[in-house]
Design a protein around this motif. Structure first.
Motif, PDB file in Angstrom:
ATOM      1  N   VAL A   1       0.851  -1.190   0.000  1.00  0.00           N
ATOM      2  CA  VAL A   1       0.000   0.000   0.000  1.00  0.00           C
ATOM      3  C   VAL A   1       0.884   1.237   0.000  1.00  0.00           C
ATOM      4  N   ARG A   2       0.605   2.160  -0.903  1.00  0.00           N
ATOM      5  CA  ARG A   2       1.346   3.417  -0.993  1.00  0.00           C
ATOM      6  C   ARG A   2       0.366   4.572  -1.130  1.00  0.00           C
ATOM      7  N   TYR A   3       0.756   5.693  -0.539  1.00  0.00           N
ATOM      8  CA  TYR A   3      -0.031   6.925  -0.599  1.00  0.00           C
ATOM      9  C   TYR A   3       0.777   7.965  -1.351  1.00  0.00           C
ATOM     10  N   ARG A   4       0.157   8.657  -2.286  1.00  0.00           N
ATOM     11  CA  ARG A   4       0.825   9.745  -3.002  1.00  0.00           C
ATOM     12  C   ARG A   4       0.753  10.994  -2.141  1.00  0.00           C
ATOM     13  N   MET A   5       1.844  11.740  -2.086  1.00  0.00           N
ATOM     14  CA  MET A   5       1.898  12.951  -1.258  1.00  0.00           C
ATOM     15  C   MET A   5       0.792  13.925  -1.641  1.00  0.00           C
ATOM     16  N   SER A   6       0.514  14.085  -2.927  1.00  0.00           N
ATOM     17  CA  SER A   6      -0.533  15.020  -3.358  1.00  0.00           C
ATOM     18  C   SER A   6      -1.906  14.565  -2.875  1.00  0.00           C
ATOM     19  N   ASP A   7      -2.144  13.240  -2.804  1.00  0.00           N
ATOM     20  CA  ASP A   7      -3.425  12.744  -2.291  1.00  0.00           C
ATOM     21  C   ASP A   7      -3.571  13.015  -0.799  1.00  0.00           C
ATOM     22  N   LEU A   8      -2.468  12.910  -0.051  1.00  0.00           N
ATOM     23  CA  LEU A   8      -2.520  13.224   1.376  1.00  0.00           C
ATOM     24  C   LEU A   8      -2.808  14.702   1.599  1.00  0.00           C
ATOM     25  N   GLN A   9      -2.168  15.564   0.797  1.00  0.00           N
ATOM     26  CA  GLN A   9      -2.400  17.003   0.927  1.00  0.00           C
ATOM     27  C   GLN A   9      -3.838  17.355   0.537  1.00  0.00           C
ATOM     28  N   GLU A  10      -4.357  16.720  -0.514  1.00  0.00           N
ATOM     29  CA  GLU A  10      -5.738  16.966  -0.926  1.00  0.00           C
ATOM     30  C   GLU A  10      -6.722  16.503   0.141  1.00  0.00           C
ATOM     31  N   PHE A  11      -6.432  15.352   0.761  1.00  0.00           N
ATOM     32  CA  PHE A  11      -7.286  14.839   1.827  1.00  0.00           C
ATOM     33  C   PHE A  11      -7.332  15.816   3.000  1.00  0.00           C
ATOM     34  N   LEU A  12      -6.173  16.358   3.380  1.00  0.00           N
ATOM     35  CA  LEU A  12      -6.123  17.317   4.484  1.00  0.00           C
ATOM     36  C   LEU A  12      -6.860  18.605   4.142  1.00  0.00           C
ATOM     37  N   GLU A  13      -6.747  19.058   2.897  1.00  0.00           N
ATOM     38  CA  GLU A  13      -7.427  20.290   2.492  1.00  0.00           C
ATOM     39  C   GLU A  13      -8.939  20.134   2.487  1.00  0.00           C
ATOM     40  N   ASN A  14      -9.446  18.925   2.246  1.00  0.00           N
ATOM     41  CA  ASN A  14     -10.886  18.703   2.156  1.00  0.00           C
ATOM     42  C   ASN A  14     -11.538  18.394   3.502  1.00  0.00           C
TER      43      ASN A  14
END
Length: 115
Positions: free
Chosen positions: A77-90
């Motif tokens: 399992v891997r998380y993309r940094m941009s997806d983590l930042q988008e998740f935090l922004e939402n």
């Protein structure tokens, strides 16, 4: 906020963070590529970035909520940094309200009616 490190300006980031609150692998936050949006992080690094436990990330994956993730070779399992930042922004924000405009409730539980 400093855009190339994702750390508030003037606040030093901790050197190590335990991703699962006392158990698991300690993650070096200085080694995380904060300014590369396509960087893939494992679940321990992602948990350290989000400041949550690895167990919470696993539960969110199972329930279908939380940040987007990718599975490499069917298991990693891997998380993309941009997806983590988008998740935090939402995520919903709090604060900023005027204290006098909050909803006020009555003084506790209602009493039994006396017959």
């Amino acid at each position: 906020m400093n855009t190339d490190t994702c750390v508030p300006a003037g606040v030093p980031a901790p050197a190590l963070a335990s991703a699962s609150r006392g158990a698991g692998r300690a993650v070096d936050l200085a080694a995380i590529p904060w300014n590369i949006p396509w960087a893939l992080l494992d679940e321990f690094e992602a948990a350290a970035v989000l400041r949550v436990s690895v167990k919470l990330l696993r539960r969110q994956r199972h329930e279908g909520v939380g940040p987007r993730y990718r599975k490499l070779n069917g298991s990693s399992v891997r998380y993309r940094m941009s997806d983590l930042q988008e998740f935090l922004e939402n995520q919903p924000c709090g604060g900023g309200g005027v204290p006098d405009e909050r909803v006020r409730r009555g003084p506790g539980r209602p009493r039994k009616a006396v017959a």
